[in-house]
Motif scaffolding. Structure first.
Motif, PDB file in Angstrom:
ATOM      1  N   LEU A 625      79.092 -33.145  98.090  1.00 50.56           N
ATOM      2  CA  LEU A 625      79.187 -32.664  99.519  1.00 50.56           C
ATOM      3  C   LEU A 625      80.466 -33.285 100.257  1.00 50.56           C
ATOM      4  O   LEU A 625      81.612 -32.552 101.067  1.00 50.56           O
ATOM      5  CB  LEU A 625      78.179 -33.222 100.074  1.00 50.56           C
ATOM      6  N   ALA A 626      81.182 -34.652 100.392  1.00 49.37           N
ATOM      7  CA  ALA A 626      82.264 -34.976 100.321  1.00 49.37           C
ATOM      8  C   ALA A 626      83.718 -33.953  99.968  1.00 49.37           C
ATOM      9  O   ALA A 626      84.339 -34.040 100.662  1.00 49.37           O
ATOM     10  CB  ALA A 626      82.720 -36.954 100.272  1.00 49.37           C
ATOM     11  N   ARG A 627      83.051 -34.362  98.383  1.00 50.88           N
ATOM     12  CA  ARG A 627      84.721 -33.394  97.867  1.00 50.88           C
ATOM     13  C   ARG A 627      84.504 -31.494  98.511  1.00 50.88           C
ATOM     14  O   ARG A 627      85.703 -30.986  98.957  1.00 50.88           O
ATOM     15  CB  ARG A 627      84.410 -33.284  96.315  1.00 50.88           C
ATOM     16  N   SER A 628      83.581 -31.045  98.780  1.00 46.56           N
ATOM     17  CA  SER A 628      83.590 -29.831  99.266  1.00 46.56           C
ATOM     18  C   SER A 628      84.477 -29.831 100.587  1.00 46.56           C
ATOM     19  O   SER A 628      85.246 -28.956 100.962  1.00 46.56           O
ATOM     20  CB  SER A 628      81.802 -29.439  99.692  1.00 46.56           C
ATOM     21  N   PHE A 629      83.729 -30.707 101.424  1.00 51.59           N
ATOM     22  CA  PHE A 629      84.811 -30.080 102.987  1.00 51.59           C
ATOM     23  C   PHE A 629      85.929 -31.487 102.546  1.00 51.59           C
ATOM     24  O   PHE A 629      86.733 -30.439 103.210  1.00 51.59           O
ATOM     25  CB  PHE A 629      83.632 -31.819 104.050  1.00 51.59           C
ATOM     26  N   SER A 630      86.437 -32.165 101.786  1.00 53.08           N
ATOM     27  CA  SER A 630      87.978 -32.625 102.004  1.00 53.08           C
ATOM     28  C   SER A 630      88.577 -31.087 100.804  1.00 53.08           C
ATOM     29  O   SER A 630      89.735 -30.723 101.529  1.00 53.08           O
ATOM     30  CB  SER A 630      87.953 -33.220 100.576  1.00 53.08           C
ATOM     31  N   LEU A 631      87.786 -30.070 100.206  1.00 54.60           N
ATOM     32  CA  LEU A 631      88.669 -28.917  99.877  1.00 54.60           C
ATOM     33  C   LEU A 631      89.073 -27.770 101.267  1.00 54.60           C
ATOM     34  O   LEU A 631      89.755 -26.675 100.230  1.00 54.60           O
ATOM     35  CB  LEU A 631      87.897 -28.179  99.093  1.00 54.60           C
ATOM     36  N   LEU A 632      88.678 -27.951 102.368  1.00 49.76           N
ATOM     37  CA  LEU A 632      89.106 -27.265 102.808  1.00 49.76           C
ATOM     38  C   LEU A 632      89.816 -28.330 103.936  1.00 49.76           C
ATOM     39  O   LEU A 632      90.191 -27.449 105.082  1.00 49.76           O
ATOM     40  CB  LEU A 632      87.468 -26.961 103.988  1.00 49.76           C
ATOM     41  N   ASN A 633      90.573 -29.107 103.260  1.00 48.16           N
ATOM     42  CA  ASN A 633      91.757 -29.785 103.943  1.00 48.16           C
ATOM     43  C   ASN A 633      91.204 -30.551 105.336  1.00 48.16           C
ATOM     44  O   ASN A 633      92.129 -31.004 105.820  1.00 48.16           O
ATOM     45  CB  ASN A 633      93.031 -28.990 104.097  1.00 48.16           C
ATOM     46  N   LYS A 634      89.850 -31.020 104.942  1.00 49.51           N
ATOM     47  CA  LYS A 634      89.293 -31.617 105.874  1.00 49.51           C
ATOM     48  C   LYS A 634      89.126 -33.014 105.515  1.00 49.51           C
ATOM     49  O   LYS A 634      88.893 -33.987 104.629  1.00 49.51           O
ATOM     50  CB  LYS A 634      87.994 -31.098 106.153  1.00 49.51           C
ATOM     51  N   LYS A 635      90.089 -33.980 107.304  1.00 43.52           N
ATOM     52  CA  LYS A 635      89.876 -35.255 106.105  1.00 43.52           C
ATOM     53  C   LYS A 635      88.935 -35.820 106.246  1.00 43.52           C
ATOM     54  O   LYS A 635      87.920 -35.763 107.148  1.00 43.52           O
ATOM     55  CB  LYS A 635      90.640 -36.258 106.788  1.00 43.52           C
ATOM     56  N   THR A 636      87.835 -35.912 105.278  1.00 43.49           N
ATOM     57  CA  THR A 636      86.588 -36.841 104.586  1.00 43.49           C
ATOM     58  C   THR A 636      86.546 -38.527 104.186  1.00 43.49           C
ATOM     59  O   THR A 636      87.665 -38.741 103.122  1.00 43.49           O
ATOM     60  CB  THR A 636      86.174 -35.977 103.442  1.00 43.49           C
ATOM     61  N   LEU A 637      85.702 -38.765 104.554  1.00 50.52           N
ATOM     62  CA  LEU A 637      85.112 -40.045 103.860  1.00 50.52           C
ATOM     63  C   LEU A 637      83.881 -40.193 103.079  1.00 50.52           C
ATOM     64  O   LEU A 637      83.031 -40.053 103.656  1.00 50.52           O
ATOM     65  CB  LEU A 637      85.636 -41.678 105.555  1.00 50.52           C
ATOM     66  N   LEU A 638      84.102 -40.624 102.685  1.00 45.85           N
ATOM     67  CA  LEU A 638      82.618 -40.908 101.619  1.00 45.85           C
ATOM     68  C   LEU A 638      82.530 -42.814 101.759  1.00 45.85           C
ATOM     69  O   LEU A 638      82.978 -43.242 101.181  1.00 45.85           O
ATOM     70  CB  LEU A 638      83.038 -40.324  99.618  1.00 45.85           C
ATOM     71  N   VAL A 639      81.906 -42.595 102.448  1.00 50.98           N
ATOM     72  CA  VAL A 639      80.858 -44.226 102.262  1.00 50.98           C
ATOM     73  C   VAL A 639      79.400 -44.748 101.725  1.00 50.98           C
ATOM     74  O   VAL A 639      78.947 -43.946 101.851  1.00 50.98           O
ATOM     75  CB  VAL A 639      80.761 -44.788 103.793  1.00 50.98           C
ATOM     76  N   GLY A 640      79.733 -45.377 100.808  1.00 49.22           N
ATOM     77  CA  GLY A 640      79.081 -45.761 100.099  1.00 49.22           C
ATOM     78  C   GLY A 640      78.012 -47.238 100.341  1.00 49.22           C
ATOM     79  O   GLY A 640      78.380 -48.126 100.789  1.00 49.22           O
TER      80      GLY A 640
END
Length: 818
Positions: A625-640
């Motif tokens: 899901l984080a990758r999919s948002f980044s593919l829209l050129n949206k600054k995305t952070l994946l937090v574990g």
């Protein structure tokens, strides 16, 4: 927040039908097996026929005293009957056994033949037995006085028109004697193969018979069939027919009865039914004549004694008249004589009654209840005694009907008790009447003695004459009375006719096949082919405790399903989402991303992903899901934030020395130090870091708020991978900072009870903005199968053509600003 649990789960018939359709090959396989079984069942099952005969019972005639009203004084009704008693008499063991003996059913003939009609299948080694009844190629004549081996197959193989082969194989068989009607001895092992001539007596210790060839031109069957015959135990054969015999009235208010019999040959059961009806009609007439015969025998015994006395007194009177030349007496003597004669007549009648009562007492004491004579036949007007005798004969008839049956009747003991009570009552009545008769006889003797004294005053010769004449006339009157009664009884006996009548005889054309019912069996096979797999699927689903489809989720909760992440075997977990991937997982992630954007269009969103338990795919879904948002050129952070089982660093090949745990613990880590940058400029990752000793306390600290507030100001989308909410409370502490909460439910993995408990927990803590995502979703298990058939897991060969590769490279350069 809306209610998480659905209080009224609905039954989705469409989903059930689509689920059945998915198992259509299973249905077809079971149906084929059912039809194959039915075919072999119809072929191997012996054909059973059924036929019936209808009779009428004249119950009014059986209750009436006589068919001829001119003989009302004699009661030959025997007993008041009812329909149930008559049915019990007809369904009796002795009657069936005697009918079988008269029909010579001691020997049955059979043919072993292939069950299949198709020539190739007739070579099968399997055989079925078919009973033969008429047009037999041979006949067995046996000696009834000799023992015969019962329940053993005697196989006959035709060799020529003069010789045959006999094969006998027995183990623990029994030898039965038809004259003595009992088993004589038991045979151990017997295995005989021998050749004999037709008409030759085959004599051994265990059997004696000869075989006649009835059709010399008969062609014996080939090696695919064989004839055999069997001797039967008559008691066992009668029990077998009783078990197959049904006797019942046509309606509760009708005197018509149906007698139904089933058997392997329709002509044989037809013949037996007609013979059984005739035998019962004959026995009914014999029962009627039996009591009339008893009355006649009683009267004839009395007539013999009176005739002797009459002959003697007549000769004496004639000699006295001749010797003394007596012609008439004077008026006085005549008057005394007439009075004395009346007393003597009355005394004679009472003597006859006394003999009757003594006879009744002897019958009762000797248990000859069936031979009792009605009091009215002897001019005895005793309604009470007449009722008692009628009742005891009726109960005795019922007891006989019960005793004729093959099995013990529960009411037999009660009948015996009632009969004994009636016999005691009859004896008391008879003894009382005998005492009264003795008193009356004493009175008459006194009066006779007094009149005799008056006659003694007459001349001796006249007195002697009156005495002789009085005895003669008394005997003559008794003799005439008995002759009249005997004539009445004989006429009544001749007028008897059976109370049964055959209304509709059994005919060979009226039979029906009751087994096997070929068409019905095929219909049942069709229904079984549908019902069995459907039941298996429904029961399996009912016993299933895991989520198998979207309908299972919808039946448990009102929470919306945000999306479905498809199941596939062709990609690894860490390479699920790329810019140009078009497999099912990528498409399902894009759909989920779109749903999130449409749900809340604002930026700087925190999306929290959790599950009821571990291994439900929340980490995999969070990464993609984080990758999919980044593919829209949206600054995305994946937090574990699953500090108990850190996975992000390993899955994304990142160092795990610093991460979420080190920042929250304040171990020389700043926010910039724990953020790891990937090859994708729009995707950054904060891994879990080293495994901490107390993760819940770290997440509950103020550093968590500082971290999330900081990253919210920098990133457009923050995707948080948390620990399972159904196991630990860590994710609940983070939900107060999240904008959207996604609960991962893995198909065929998540248990329903776990999901229910999680939903109850969410409701208890009033968690808002919660949505469900069905992970590892396989459309074959659901009603939306057709939606996923549009896409394939990988593009066809056209995607790998030179033109396609050139186009994709050009598009890739444009998207990267080159």
């Amino acid at each position: 927040m809306s209610e998480h649990l659905d209080p009224n789960p609905k039954l989705d018939f469409k989903a059930i039908i689509l689920r059945f359709w998915r198992y259509r090959w299973f249905f077809m396989a079971i149906m084929v097996l059912c039809f194959i079984y039915t075919y072999f069942h119809n072929q191997f099952t012996q054909t059973i026929y059924q036929n019936s005969i209808q009779m009428s019972i004249d119950l009014q005639e059986r209750r009436s005293k006589s068919r001829n009203e001119r003989f009302q004084s004699i009661d030959f009704s025997y007993e008041s009957s009812n329909l149930e008693n008559e049915l019990g008499k007809m369904n009796s063991f002795p009657l069936v056994k005697s009918t079988l003996s008269e029909l010579d059913y001691q020997v049955s003939y059979h043919l072993m033949e292939p069950p299949f009609k198709v020539s190739p299948l007739q070579r099968s080694p399997y055989r079925v037995s078919r009973e033969l009844f008429e047009n037999l190629p041979f006949e067995v004549n046996f000696y009834r006085s000799h023992d015969q081996l019962i329940n053993t197959r005697f196989f006959i193989f035709f060799l020529s028109e003069s010789r045959f082969s006999l094969h006998i194989k027995a183990n623990k068989a029994k030898a039965f004697n038809y004259i003595d009607d009992e088993i004589k001895n038991q045979v151990g092992t017997l295995n005989i193969r021998d050749t004999f001539k037709y008409g030759e007596v085959i004599d051994t210790d265990h059997y004696k018979f000869y075989v006649n060839l009835k059709a010399p031109s008969y062609k014996p069957p080939d090696n695919r069939g064989a004839f055999y015959f069997t001797f039967h135990h008559m008691d066992s054969l009668a029990l077998n027919y009783l078990n197959r015999l049904t006797i019942e009235p046509t309606s509760p208010t009708s005197s018509l009865i149906n007698i139904t019999l089933t058997g392997p040959h329709y002509k044989k059961i037809t013949e037996f039914l007609n013979a059984l009806a005739q035998a019962y009609i004959k026995r009914d007439l014999q029962d009627k004549n039996r009591q009339a015969r008893s009355t006649i025998d009683f009267i004839e015994n009395q007539i013999a004694d009176v005739a002797t006395a009459l002959s003697y007194t007549g000769n004496t009177l004639e000699r006295f008249r001749s010797e003394h030349r007596i012609i008439d007496l004077d008026f006085q003597g005549q008057n005394i004589y007439e009075r004395l004669n009346d007393l003597e007549s009355e005394k004679a009648s009472m003597i006859i009654q006394k003999k009757y009562y003594e006879e009744i007492r002897n019958y009762i004491q000797n248990n000859k209840v069936s031979e009792l004579v009605a009091p009215s036949s002897m001019n005895i007007n005793d309604p009470n005694l007449n009722m008692l005798i009628s009742r005891v004969t009726e109960l005795n008839s019922e007891r006989k009907a019960v005793a004729r049956r093959s099995r013990k009747n529960l009411f037999e003991e009660n009948l015996n008790e009632r009969i004994e009570n009636l016999k005691k009552t009859i004896l008391e009545n008879v003894n009382t009447n005998l005492k009264n008769i003795d008193i009356s006889l004493d009175d008459m003797d006194y009066r006779i003695e007094k009149l005799s004294g008056e006659l003694s005053a007459l001349p001796a010769k006249e007195l002697r004459y009156q005495a002789i004449k009085r005895k003669f006339e008394l005997n003559d009157e008794i003799y005439t009375y008995l002759l009249t009664k005997r004539a009445e009884a004989q006429i009544a006996q001749a007028s008897n006719f059976p109370a049964y009548e055959i209304v509709d005889p059994a005919r060979n054309l009226d039979y029906e096949i009751i087994s096997p019912r070929t068409k019905l069996n095929y219909i049942l096979a069709l229904l079984a082919g549908i019902f069995l797999p459907a039941s298996f699927i429904l029961v399996r689903d009912f016993l299933n405790t895991k989520i198998r489809s979207t309908s299972d989720v919808e039946n448990l909760t009102n929470l919306p399903i945000m999306g479905n992440i498809a199941h596939t075997r062709k990609i690894s977990q860490e390479n699920g989402m790329t810019k140009f991937s078009n497999h099912l997982i990528s498409e399902s992630i894009r759909i989920l991303r779109t749903e999130i954007q449409m749900l809340n269009g604002q930026l700087n969103q925190i999306i929290l992903i959790t599950s009821s338990r571990s291994n439900e795919g929340k980490t995999f879904s969070a990464i993609n899901l984080a990758r999919s948002f980044s593919l829209l050129n949206k600054k995305t952070l994946l937090v574990g934030s699953d500090l108990r089982k850190p996975k992000l660093a390993k899955l994304l090949n990142l160092p795990d020395e610093k991460g979420m745990s080190t920042f929250l613990a304040g171990v020389h880590s700043t926010i910039e130090e724990i953020i790891h940058y990937t090859d994708n400029p729009y995707l950054d990752v904060i891994p879990e870091g080293p495994l901490p000793p107390y993760p819940t306390e770290l997440i509950a600290s103020s550093n968590t708020r500082s971290l999330l507030e900081y990253v919210r100001s920098i990133y457009e989308y923050i995707v948080i991978d948390t620990s399972p909410i159904g196991i630990v409370p860590d994710s609940k502490l983070l939900m107060k900072f999240s904008d959207i909460n996604l609960l991962m439910v893995r198909q065929s993995k998540t248990k329903k009870i776990e999901l229910i408990n999680t939903l109850k927990n969410l409701k208890k803590h009033k968690v808002n903005n919660f949505h469900i995502v069905l992970n590892d979703y396989s459309p074959k298990n659901d009603q939306f199968d057709y939606l996923y058939k549009y896409y394939s897991d990988q593009p066809k060969n056209k995607a790998h053509s030179p033109v396609s590769r050139t186009f994709m490279q050009h598009l890739h350069q444009q998207l990267n600003g080159q």
